[in-house]
Scaffold this motif. Structure first.
Motif, PDB file in Angstrom:
ATOM      1  N   ARG A  40       0.846  -1.199   0.000  1.00  0.00           N
ATOM      2  CA  ARG A  40       0.000   0.000   0.000  1.00  0.00           C
ATOM      3  C   ARG A  40       0.872   1.236   0.000  1.00  0.00           C
ATOM      4  N   ARG A  41       0.233   2.391  -0.187  1.00  0.00           N
ATOM      5  CA  ARG A  41       0.960   3.658  -0.185  1.00  0.00           C
ATOM      6  C   ARG A  41       0.946   4.247   1.229  1.00  0.00           C
ATOM      7  N   PRO A  42       2.072   4.229   1.939  1.00  0.00           N
ATOM      8  CA  PRO A  42       2.107   4.838   3.284  1.00  0.00           C
ATOM      9  C   PRO A  42       1.787   6.332   3.194  1.00  0.00           C
ATOM     10  N   LYS A  43       1.118   6.853   4.222  1.00  0.00           N
ATOM     11  CA  LYS A  43       0.653   8.240   4.184  1.00  0.00           C
ATOM     12  C   LYS A  43       1.413   9.110   5.177  1.00  0.00           C
ATOM     13  N   LEU A  44       2.005  10.169   4.650  1.00  0.00           N
ATOM     14  CA  LEU A  44       2.653  11.193   5.469  1.00  0.00           C
ATOM     15  C   LEU A  44       1.811  12.455   5.428  1.00  0.00           C
ATOM     16  N   VAL A  45       1.548  13.044   6.599  1.00  0.00           N
ATOM     17  CA  VAL A  45       0.844  14.326   6.690  1.00  0.00           C
ATOM     18  C   VAL A  45       1.838  15.385   7.159  1.00  0.00           C
ATOM     19  N   GLY A  46       1.925  16.465   6.403  1.00  0.00           N
ATOM     20  CA  GLY A  46       2.772  17.589   6.782  1.00  0.00           C
ATOM     21  C   GLY A  46       1.918  18.766   7.202  1.00  0.00           C
ATOM     22  N   PHE A  47       2.286  19.410   8.306  1.00  0.00           N
ATOM     23  CA  PHE A  47       1.539  20.563   8.800  1.00  0.00           C
ATOM     24  C   PHE A  47       2.328  21.842   8.526  1.00  0.00           C
ATOM     25  N   LEU A  48       1.680  22.769   7.833  1.00  0.00           N
ATOM     26  CA  LEU A  48       2.285  24.071   7.560  1.00  0.00           C
ATOM     27  C   LEU A  48       1.444  25.134   8.259  1.00  0.00           C
ATOM     28  N   GLU A  74      -0.027  14.431   2.201  1.00  0.00           N
ATOM     29  CA  GLU A  74      -1.072  15.431   2.347  1.00  0.00           C
ATOM     30  C   GLU A  74      -0.536  16.613   3.139  1.00  0.00           C
ATOM     31  N   LEU A  75      -0.551  17.781   2.536  1.00  0.00           N
ATOM     32  CA  LEU A  75      -0.130  19.002   3.217  1.00  0.00           C
ATOM     33  C   LEU A  75      -1.366  19.666   3.814  1.00  0.00           C
TER      34      LEU A  75
END
Length: 320
Positions: A40-48, A74-75
């Protein structure tokens, strides 16, 4: 200049400029295999939560690189006053595998607090107090069975991988002693890169001189049962007294005006710059044997590698 892996150092050969992409390549392949194994595609969330153009540029670059490699990114742009709540929500969201924050947010100690709000199980940057404590105490695993490796901060880890690639680490020596006999000068003692890097290098056997704006510290590995990790002492010494005897010089000064004095570089030394500013003049190549001008691509790859490791560590815990 060649970007291929150099032969072992012997004397002072003509300088080679080493590209970060060359160092990152095998780790990118390792990460892609890790994604295939997950299925699967691992998900990284970045917070700006700021308007810093450099932070936005880093966020966009992170997103493109992660997506191109096979991750989901996901930004999330949020108000800084609400950032803590958003982080808590992401911590509890099972669809989110990793979290990172683009600093600065408040530009003070509150940013250090926000680093600790991120769950250690989703901390791709390795800034959780658990990981930092392990780093400074030379604890390399999270469990007694030594199956789950601790997470290291991505830029110090990138610099370690670069030095391994360049042959600075002596792979003939036992693990944990492969920098024995090496002297390293670091121009940076930030809590994010310079200080943890000095500790990591000292834990591997190097003598490290860490230069900050107003002080110099010497990092060495302790001996015996009392000292299982590095020791730090304040020293009254000048840059010229140690740089000319250093096998490795690493710079990370965030200013275009700062240039490391080329005359102080030992013939045949390895020079690495991790600042976005160029801290070495072009004539560095007249003294150094190997030169790395930037490390960003390796840092991003270590972020990916950390994310895969976090997922595998979590899976391992769930099997127990």
């Amino acid at each position: 200049m060649s970007a291929e892996k150099p032969a072992a150092l012997d004397g002072a050969p003509a300088c080679k400029t080493i590209l970060a992409s060359s160092v990152a390549k095998p780790y990118v392949e390792e990460v892609k295999k890790g994604i295939q194994q997950l299925g699967r595609r691992p998900k990284l969330v970045g917070f700006l939560a700021n308007t810093d153009p450099a932070a936005r540029m880093y966020a966009e670059w992170t997103g493109k690189t992660f997506e191109d490699t096979g991750f989901s990114f996901e930004l999330r742009e949020v108000n800084k006053e609400e950032l803590e709540d958003y982080i808590f929500h992401a911590n509890e969201d099972d669809s989110v595998d990793g979290i990172m924050i683009y600093f600065p947010v408040f530009g003070n100690r509150q940013d250090q607090y926000l680093q600790q709000v991120v769950s250690k199980d989703k901390d791709v940057e390795g800034l959780s107090h658990v990981y930092i404590q392990n780093l400074y105490h030379n604890v390399r695993y999270l469990d007694d069975t030594k199956t789950n490796k601790s997470i290291l901060p991505c830029t110090p880890l990138a610099l370690i991988k670069i030095l391994e690639f360049l042959g600075v680490y002596n792979m003939v020596l036992p693990y944990g002693n492969r920098l024995y006999g090496k002297t390293v000068t670091i121009i940076n003692r930030s809590e994010i890169v310079g200080r943890p890097l000095a500790a990591l290098l000292a834990n591997d056997g190097a003598v490290v001189y860490s230069f900050d704006i107003d002080s110099v510290q010497k990092f060495t590995r302790g001996e015996g049962l009392k000292f299982r990790h590095h020791r730090v002492t304040d020293v009254d010494i000048k840059l010229e007294d140690v740089a000319q005897h250093s096998d490795v010089i690493i710079t990370g000064v965030p200013s275009e005006s700062y240039k490391f004095p080329t005359r102080l570089i030992k013939d045949g030394a390895v020079c690495v710059n991790f600042s976005t500013a160029k801290n070495f003049n072009m004539d560095v190549k007249t003294k150094a044997s190997l030169y790395v001008a930037s490390v960003g691509k390796v840092t991003i790859t270590m972020l990916m590698r950390n994310l895969i490791r976090l997922i595998n560590n979590k899976a391992s815990k769930n099997l127990v």
